[in-house]
Design a protein around this motif. Sequence first.
Motif, PDB file in Angstrom:
ATOM      1  N   THR A 178      66.421 -10.388   7.712  1.00  0.00           N
ATOM      2  CA  THR A 178      66.240  -8.994   8.120  1.00  0.00           C
ATOM      3  C   THR A 178      66.530  -8.792   9.607  1.00  0.00           C
ATOM      4  O   THR A 178      67.060  -7.755  10.005  1.00  0.00           O
ATOM      5  CB  THR A 178      64.813  -8.517   7.803  1.00  0.00           C
ATOM      6  OG1 THR A 178      63.864  -9.398   8.423  1.00  0.00           O
ATOM      7  CG2 THR A 178      64.570  -8.495   6.303  1.00  0.00           C
ATOM      8  N   HIS A 181      70.390  -9.001  10.113  1.00  0.00           N
ATOM      9  CA  HIS A 181      70.984  -7.815   9.504  1.00  0.00           C
ATOM     10  C   HIS A 181      70.818  -6.601  10.409  1.00  0.00           C
ATOM     11  O   HIS A 181      71.762  -5.847  10.661  1.00  0.00           O
ATOM     12  CB  HIS A 181      70.332  -7.562   8.138  1.00  0.00           C
ATOM     13  CG  HIS A 181      70.940  -6.428   7.379  1.00  0.00           C
ATOM     14  ND1 HIS A 181      70.195  -5.366   6.905  1.00  0.00           N
ATOM     15  CD2 HIS A 181      72.221  -6.176   6.997  1.00  0.00           C
ATOM     16  CE1 HIS A 181      70.986  -4.525   6.268  1.00  0.00           C
ATOM     17  NE2 HIS A 181      72.220  -4.994   6.307  1.00  0.00           N
ATOM     18  N   ARG A 185      74.072  -5.008  13.157  1.00  0.00           N
ATOM     19  CA  ARG A 185      74.518  -3.621  12.973  1.00  0.00           C
ATOM     20  C   ARG A 185      74.117  -2.753  14.161  1.00  0.00           C
ATOM     21  O   ARG A 185      74.880  -1.893  14.609  1.00  0.00           O
ATOM     22  CB  ARG A 185      73.943  -3.065  11.678  1.00  0.00           C
ATOM     23  CG  ARG A 185      74.487  -3.755  10.433  1.00  0.00           C
ATOM     24  CD  ARG A 185      73.844  -3.239   9.159  1.00  0.00           C
ATOM     25  NE  ARG A 185      72.405  -3.406   9.193  1.00  0.00           N
ATOM     26  CZ  ARG A 185      71.528  -2.439   8.898  1.00  0.00           C
ATOM     27  NH1 ARG A 185      71.966  -1.238   8.536  1.00  0.00           N
ATOM     28  NH2 ARG A 185      70.240  -2.671   8.946  1.00  0.00           N
ATOM     29  N   ASP A 193      76.682   0.426   8.052  1.00  0.00           N
ATOM     30  CA  ASP A 193      76.219   0.489   6.666  1.00  0.00           C
ATOM     31  C   ASP A 193      76.443  -0.818   5.910  1.00  0.00           C
ATOM     32  O   ASP A 193      76.317  -0.864   4.681  1.00  0.00           O
ATOM     33  CB  ASP A 193      76.887   1.641   5.920  1.00  0.00           C
ATOM     34  CG  ASP A 193      78.412   1.497   5.862  1.00  0.00           C
ATOM     35  OD1 ASP A 193      78.959   0.588   6.539  1.00  0.00           O
ATOM     36  OD2 ASP A 193      79.056   2.291   5.155  1.00  0.00           O
ATOM     37  N   ASP A 195      75.926  -4.318   4.138  1.00  0.00           N
ATOM     38  CA  ASP A 195      74.798  -5.001   3.523  1.00  0.00           C
ATOM     39  C   ASP A 195      74.708  -6.415   4.101  1.00  0.00           C
ATOM     40  O   ASP A 195      75.497  -6.804   4.958  1.00  0.00           O
ATOM     41  CB  ASP A 195      74.898  -5.003   1.997  1.00  0.00           C
ATOM     42  CG  ASP A 195      76.130  -5.732   1.461  1.00  0.00           C
ATOM     43  OD1 ASP A 195      76.718  -6.563   2.192  1.00  0.00           O
ATOM     44  OD2 ASP A 195      76.503  -5.477   0.299  1.00  0.00           O
ATOM     45  N   HIS A 196      73.742  -7.198   3.618  1.00  0.00           N
ATOM     46  CA  HIS A 196      73.528  -8.532   4.179  1.00  0.00           C
ATOM     47  C   HIS A 196      74.772  -9.421   4.054  1.00  0.00           C
ATOM     48  O   HIS A 196      75.132 -10.132   4.994  1.00  0.00           O
ATOM     49  CB  HIS A 196      72.334  -9.214   3.488  1.00  0.00           C
ATOM     50  CG  HIS A 196      71.007  -8.720   3.960  1.00  0.00           C
ATOM     51  ND1 HIS A 196      70.586  -7.427   3.757  1.00  0.00           N
ATOM     52  CD2 HIS A 196      69.998  -9.343   4.639  1.00  0.00           C
ATOM     53  CE1 HIS A 196      69.377  -7.267   4.280  1.00  0.00           C
ATOM     54  NE2 HIS A 196      69.012  -8.414   4.819  1.00  0.00           N
ATOM     55  N   GLU A 197      75.415  -9.367   2.896  1.00  0.00           N
ATOM     56  CA  GLU A 197      76.589 -10.209   2.692  1.00  0.00           C
ATOM     57  C   GLU A 197      77.758  -9.782   3.577  1.00  0.00           C
ATOM     58  O   GLU A 197      78.501 -10.616   4.086  1.00  0.00           O
ATOM     59  CB  GLU A 197      77.010 -10.180   1.219  1.00  0.00           C
ATOM     60  CG  GLU A 197      76.187 -11.092   0.311  1.00  0.00           C
ATOM     61  CD  GLU A 197      76.478 -12.559   0.589  1.00  0.00           C
ATOM     62  OE1 GLU A 197      77.332 -13.130  -0.100  1.00  0.00           O
ATOM     63  OE2 GLU A 197      75.840 -13.133   1.497  1.00  0.00           O
ATOM     64  N   GLU A 198      77.923  -8.486   3.782  1.00  0.00           N
ATOM     65  CA  GLU A 198      79.000  -8.007   4.648  1.00  0.00           C
ATOM     66  C   GLU A 198      78.748  -8.395   6.101  1.00  0.00           C
ATOM     67  O   GLU A 198      79.679  -8.739   6.833  1.00  0.00           O
ATOM     68  CB  GLU A 198      79.143  -6.495   4.498  1.00  0.00           C
ATOM     69  CG  GLU A 198      79.707  -6.075   3.151  1.00  0.00           C
ATOM     70  CD  GLU A 198      79.603  -4.580   2.908  1.00  0.00           C
ATOM     71  OE1 GLU A 198      80.445  -4.052   2.175  1.00  0.00           O
ATOM     72  OE2 GLU A 198      78.676  -3.934   3.445  1.00  0.00           O
ATOM     73  N   ASP A 261      67.316   3.129  10.997  1.00  0.00           N
ATOM     74  CA  ASP A 261      68.217   2.098  10.512  1.00  0.00           C
ATOM     75  C   ASP A 261      69.633   2.483  10.922  1.00  0.00           C
ATOM     76  O   ASP A 261      70.021   3.655  10.845  1.00  0.00           O
ATOM     77  CB  ASP A 261      68.114   2.002   8.984  1.00  0.00           C
ATOM     78  CG  ASP A 261      68.942   0.883   8.417  1.00  0.00           C
ATOM     79  OD1 ASP A 261      70.183   1.054   8.300  1.00  0.00           O
ATOM     80  OD2 ASP A 261      68.362  -0.169   8.088  1.00  0.00           O
TER      81      ASP A 261
END
Length: 267
Positions: A178, A181, A185, A193, A195-198, A261
């Motif tokens: 977290t 991540h 960003r 926007d 996600d964790h994998e990106e 976020d």
Amino acid sequence: MGDPEPERNISGGETGGGEEHAFDPGTAGTRAEAVVDALGGLYWQKSYGGRDGFECLVRTILSQNTSDKASQPAHDALVDRYGGGDLVAALAEADQQELAETISAAGLYNQKSERIIAIAEGVREEYGGETGFDTFVKDGEPSEVRDRLLAFNGVGPKTADCVLLFAGGRGGVFPVDTHVHRIARRMGLAPADADHEEVREHLEAAVPAEKCGFGHTAMIQFGREYCSARKPACLDDPDACPLADHCDQIGVYPASGEVVDPAEASD
């Protein structure tokens, strides 16, 4: 070099795990590498690897959805009760309620105990025990090891990547929790926007393989000390953040005191 790595954390071992390595901070080819270099100067520069594969997997499962402060006692209690021999065999044959009680400090102990027993059974069946699994983690093709780990119920990308990093010693692995991540960003190192994998894909593409390990652990420490989810250090004082010059402050609005976020940030 900056602050020493905490003695007990997700990397494992009483000294924090890993070995000190120095990397030239003057050769950064990307913004992400420059951030990792800055984190290395603020905290530590290390290479990781060498932890026992199965114990590392169990340790990381225990850390899911909880803090190191809570999961470490659970890990220690588990090793005290079931260690001393082949941990895979001991956990494959463990009583679920007894294991749940043993790891209760980690939270979600019923779910985690069921998953650990099931994984231990699978590892014993496929690899014969601790030694065979450890060899697979350290010597197997990284993509194959990752895919197999992800096939276990309860093992997500971050858990698989931590095993590859801290047990397998694989370069180019940047686990995304977290903190990572949020920070990647917020700083503009990955799309707001993503996600964790990106985020993982962006960081692993932009950070040299040998720097990904300490980039992960140092970024987590930075998130805890400076770049928290609700009250980042820059909110009240831009000079309070040692990485302010590297950050795009996506989702952080000092003028209004608002923090959102990054995916919800206005243009």
